[in-house]
Design an enzyme around this catalytic site. Structure first.
Site, PDB file in Angstrom:
ATOM      1  N   GLU A   1     -29.432 -34.136  46.138  1.00  0.00           N
ATOM      2  CA  GLU A   1     -30.199 -33.117  45.417  1.00  0.00           C
ATOM      3  C   GLU A   1     -31.693 -33.386  45.596  1.00  0.00           C
ATOM      4  O   GLU A   1     -32.124 -34.537  45.432  1.00  0.00           O
ATOM      5  CB  GLU A   1     -29.836 -33.148  43.932  1.00  0.00           C
TER       6      GLU A   1
ATOM      7  N   HIS B   1     -30.066 -26.717  39.864  1.00  0.00           N
ATOM      8  CA  HIS B   1     -30.329 -27.621  38.738  1.00  0.00           C
ATOM      9  C   HIS B   1     -31.275 -26.966  37.720  1.00  0.00           C
ATOM     10  O   HIS B   1     -32.379 -27.456  37.460  1.00  0.00           O
ATOM     11  CB  HIS B   1     -30.904 -28.956  39.212  1.00  0.00           C
TER      12      HIS B   1
ATOM     13  N   ARG C   1     -24.384 -34.348  36.328  1.00  0.00           N
ATOM     14  CA  ARG C   1     -25.229 -34.929  37.359  1.00  0.00           C
ATOM     15  C   ARG C   1     -24.460 -34.889  38.682  1.00  0.00           C
ATOM     16  O   ARG C   1     -23.237 -35.064  38.706  1.00  0.00           O
ATOM     17  CB  ARG C   1     -25.604 -36.378  37.023  1.00  0.00           C
TER      18      ARG C   1
END
Length: 317
Positions: free
Chosen positions: A260, A279, A232
């Site tokens: 993000e 991602h 993450r």
């Protein structure tokens, strides 16, 4: 067992689901659309739409008075856990262990090899018709440190095995022994970091791991170390990483970032030695069949009155 089950796919597209008549369950399809498929108060099993965002994922939860299971289709549950924790006592949150291991481990190896072997430089060279030959680092004979040795971390090691690494070091929340060797606790990181040529992050985001990769962590890495993050974004202190890669001392390959999505103009886009993917660790053709098999297993257990697998949190009310 009676009540509604909210699924992100039509029920007839998920082989192996318990029949509605036999189980007493009614399947509703909700993919995160503005309109709910039925009254949330009747939902007993809620499958969070994949990649829906925190606001969408949590929107129906406060009205789900009868819900007993909240099932994510992601390995991480950090975006949903705070909402589930506020529900009545006994509601369980389950993650998608077994769904993302293959895809995420593939990408971890892809980012590692691409960064070491200079693939971004070759792609740019092809664009400008420039032959960029030379010697590049290999993965062979390197020491790889995996931080977060759960099912994804183990899958990463599975794929490292043929590459003739010198050593694989393993770190998890607590120490344990495996067939491959010892898993060290997080407290051992200060002594392990200087030994690594490649550090792969695959840890969940928790209060313990948020900001784990800070200036002190990075300073312990030797010159030329590659940091790969498929965990993450907030596990890494972005400013601290930018300071290190800006000098050329370290390199990074990031599938996740903080912030993000990475906004236009952010310095990570053009930081030297940094490779960014958007991602996509779990977003492959391998996702959907594994996700549907997981849902069929979980709902079969649920309809039989059994505890679901992969419980990561139980609400305390």
């Amino acid at each position: 067992m009676t009540g509604d089950v909210w699924l992100p796919y039509p029920a007839d597209q998920i082989p192996g689901l318990p029949g509605e008549k036999e189980s007493g369950l009614t399947y509703r399809c909700w993919d995160g659309a503005e309109t709910f498929p039925a009254d949330p108060a009747d939902c007993v099993f809620y499958v969070v739409p994949y990649l829906s965002g925190t606001d969408v994922a949590l929107r129906p939860l406060p009205a789900m008075e009868a819900v007993r299971v909240v099932q994510t289709l992601s390995a991480g549950t950090d975006n949903v856990a705070p909402g589930v924790a506020k529900l009545r006592e006994g509601v369980v949150l389950c993650n998608a262990r077994g769904v993302h291991e293959a895809s995420t481990a593939e990408l971890a190896l892809t980012l590692t090899l691409a960064s070491l072997r200079g693939i971004p430089r070759f792609v740019e060279g092809q664009r400008v018709e420039e032959w960029r030959s030379g010697f590049y680092p290999a993965l062979a004979d390197r020491t790889v440190l995996i931080v977060g040795y759960g099912s994804i971390g183990a899958a990463i090691e599975d794929r490292l095995t043929p590459f003739e690494c010198a050593r694989v070091l393993r770190v998890a929340r607590s120490a344990r022994a495996t067939e491959r060797g010892d898993v060290h606790p997080l407290t051992a990181l200060p002594t392990l970091l200087p030994e690594a040529d490649v550090v792969i992050l695959s840890t969940p985001l928790t209060e313990q791991t948020r900001g784990l990769v800070d200036a002190e962590f990075l300073a312990r890495l030797k010159d030329g170390t590659l940091l790969v993050n498929v965990a993450r974004g907030p596990v890494v202190d972005t400013d601290a990483l930018l300071a290190e890669v800006g000098t050329g001392r370290l390199r990074a390959a990031l599938d996740v970032t903080d912030p993000e999505p990475l906004p236009e103009g952010h310095p990570l886009w053009h930081a030297p030695g940094v490779l960014v993917s958007p991602h996509v660790g779990g977003s492959t053709s391998a996702f959907e069949p594994r996700a549907k098999r997981l849902l069929a297993r979980q709902l079969t257990r649920f309809a039989a009155g059994e505890q679901p697998d992969n419980i990561v949190l139980t609400a305390r009310g």
